[in-house]
Design a protein around this motif. Structure first.
Motif, short mmCIF file in Angstrom:
data_model
loop_
_atom_site.label_atom_id
_atom_site.label_comp_id
_atom_site.label_asym_id
_atom_site.label_seq_id
_atom_site.Cartn_x
_atom_site.Cartn_y
_atom_site.Cartn_z
N THR A 178 2.95 -28.90 24.21
CA THR A 178 4.12 -29.48 23.54
C THR A 178 4.13 -29.00 22.10
O THR A 178 3.14 -28.44 21.60
CB THR A 178 4.06 -31.02 23.57
OG1 THR A 178 2.93 -31.44 22.80
CG2 THR A 178 3.96 -31.54 25.00
N TYR A 179 5.25 -29.21 21.43
CA TYR A 179 5.36 -28.79 20.03
C TYR A 179 4.30 -29.46 19.18
O TYR A 179 3.63 -28.80 18.38
CB TYR A 179 6.76 -29.12 19.49
CG TYR A 179 6.96 -28.66 18.07
CD1 TYR A 179 7.34 -27.34 17.80
CD2 TYR A 179 6.76 -29.51 16.99
CE1 TYR A 179 7.51 -26.90 16.49
CE2 TYR A 179 6.94 -29.08 15.70
CZ TYR A 179 7.31 -27.78 15.45
OH TYR A 179 7.48 -27.35 14.16
N ASP A 180 4.10 -30.77 19.36
CA ASP A 180 3.13 -31.49 18.55
C ASP A 180 1.70 -31.02 18.82
O ASP A 180 0.89 -30.91 17.90
CB ASP A 180 3.24 -33.00 18.80
CG ASP A 180 4.54 -33.57 18.25
OD1 ASP A 180 5.06 -33.02 17.26
OD2 ASP A 180 5.04 -34.56 18.82
N HIS B 165 1.38 -27.53 17.24
CA HIS B 165 1.44 -27.71 15.79
C HIS B 165 0.10 -28.21 15.27
O HIS B 165 -0.42 -27.72 14.26
CB HIS B 165 2.57 -28.69 15.47
CG HIS B 165 3.00 -28.69 14.06
ND1 HIS B 165 2.49 -29.55 13.13
CD2 HIS B 165 3.91 -27.92 13.40
CE1 HIS B 165 3.06 -29.34 11.97
NE2 HIS B 165 3.93 -28.35 12.09
N ARG C 140 6.44 -24.65 10.36
CA ARG C 140 7.49 -24.61 11.40
C ARG C 140 7.06 -23.61 12.46
O ARG C 140 6.61 -22.51 12.13
CB ARG C 140 8.83 -24.19 10.80
CG ARG C 140 9.31 -25.01 9.63
CD ARG C 140 10.01 -26.24 10.07
NE ARG C 140 11.04 -25.89 11.01
CZ ARG C 140 12.28 -26.30 10.97
NH1 ARG C 140 12.66 -27.08 10.04
NH2 ARG C 140 13.14 -25.94 11.89
N GLU D 224 8.09 -21.60 16.16
CA GLU D 224 9.07 -21.21 17.17
C GLU D 224 8.30 -20.66 18.37
O GLU D 224 7.35 -19.90 18.20
CB GLU D 224 9.99 -20.12 16.65
CG GLU D 224 10.82 -20.54 15.45
CD GLU D 224 11.53 -19.36 14.85
OE1 GLU D 224 12.70 -19.14 15.19
OE2 GLU D 224 10.90 -18.65 14.04
N THR E 257 13.99 -25.91 15.73
CA THR E 257 13.57 -24.55 16.07
C THR E 257 13.42 -24.45 17.58
O THR E 257 13.07 -25.42 18.24
CB THR E 257 12.23 -24.20 15.40
OG1 THR E 257 11.25 -25.13 15.82
CG2 THR E 257 12.34 -24.22 13.89
N PHE F 245 11.70 -24.06 20.94
CA PHE F 245 10.32 -24.23 21.40
C PHE F 245 10.34 -24.47 22.90
O PHE F 245 10.62 -25.57 23.36
CB PHE F 245 9.65 -25.39 20.67
CG PHE F 245 8.17 -25.43 20.89
CD1 PHE F 245 7.32 -24.71 20.06
CD2 PHE F 245 7.61 -26.16 21.92
CE1 PHE F 245 5.95 -24.73 20.27
CE2 PHE F 245 6.25 -26.19 22.13
CZ PHE F 245 5.42 -25.46 21.30
N GLN F 246 10.07 -23.40 23.66
CA GLN F 246 10.03 -23.49 25.12
C GLN F 246 8.73 -22.84 25.58
O GLN F 246 8.44 -21.71 25.22
CB GLN F 246 11.21 -22.76 25.74
CG GLN F 246 12.54 -23.29 25.27
CD GLN F 246 13.67 -22.32 25.57
OE1 GLN F 246 13.44 -21.18 25.91
NE2 GLN F 246 14.89 -22.80 25.43
N VAL G 62 5.51 -16.37 19.97
CA VAL G 62 5.27 -17.49 19.08
C VAL G 62 5.34 -16.99 17.64
O VAL G 62 4.77 -15.94 17.31
CB VAL G 62 3.88 -18.12 19.33
CG1 VAL G 62 3.60 -19.24 18.35
CG2 VAL G 62 3.78 -18.62 20.75
#
Length: 177
Positions: A70-72, A75, A93, A95, A124, A126-127, A137
């Motif tokens: 996941t994005y989190d 990140h 950020r 992508e 942004t 994010f897939q 990425v």
């Protein structure tokens, strides 16, 4: 008049203060060179640490620990791997865009970085990608220049005294079991 010419003759022969004059001419040049070296050294260190954080996060993803992350999660992994991002959760950020290597890849050439003038940051892409799909990425973070008034700092930065650093990578989404 005779007295003035005697004083001028004596001043011309006097060599006291000659080194101070050389110091006044040379010191600003060396000091500016030192400041520019410091700024570029910090820029390169920050770039290496951002690259390191992205590569470590991609390595975890490649080893199929998170499929897809996941994005989190991603990140957090990047922030843990790169230690020089001050407020990582707000400044970084990321992508993530899946693509087919055999067709044209249409990705925005300008990275999506934090814009401090906006109250809400735009989303942004994010897939994570499907099984056996290549995923691109890109991470971007904005840093404040240490010496924005110097010529070196002003050429790097945007109008706000900040410059963007980006790190990119590619991985293949492994099939989930």
């Amino acid at each position: 008049m005779m007295r003035l010419t005697n004083i001028l003759r004596r001043l011309r022969r006097d060599e006291e203060g000659a080194t101070a004059f050389d110091f006044v001419l040379v010191f600003p040049v060396f000091f500016m060179l030192f400041l520019a070296s410091f700024e570029s050294g910090m820029l390169m260190t920050r770039q290496v640490m951002l690259d390191r954080g992205v590569e470590q996060a991609l390595r975890i993803v490649r080893l199929n620990t998170f499929n897809p992350p996941t994005y989190d999660q991603f990140h957090t992994m990047v922030c843990q791997g790169s230690g020089m991002i001050g407020d990582c959760l707000n400044d970084l950020r990321i992508e993530m865009v899946p693509f087919d290597p055999f067709t044209s890849f249409n990705m925005n050439t300008t990275p999506s970085c934090t814009n401090r003038s906006l109250a809400v940051q735009p989303a942004t892409p994010f897939q994570g990608g499907a099984d056996n799909q290549m995923v691109f990425v890109r991470a971007c973070v904005m840093y404040r220049s240490f010496f924005p008034s110097l010529k070196f700092g002003s050429t790097l930065s945007d109008g706000n005294g900040e410059y963007a650093l980006t790190a990119m990578g590619v991985f293949v989404a492994e099939p989930s079991v």
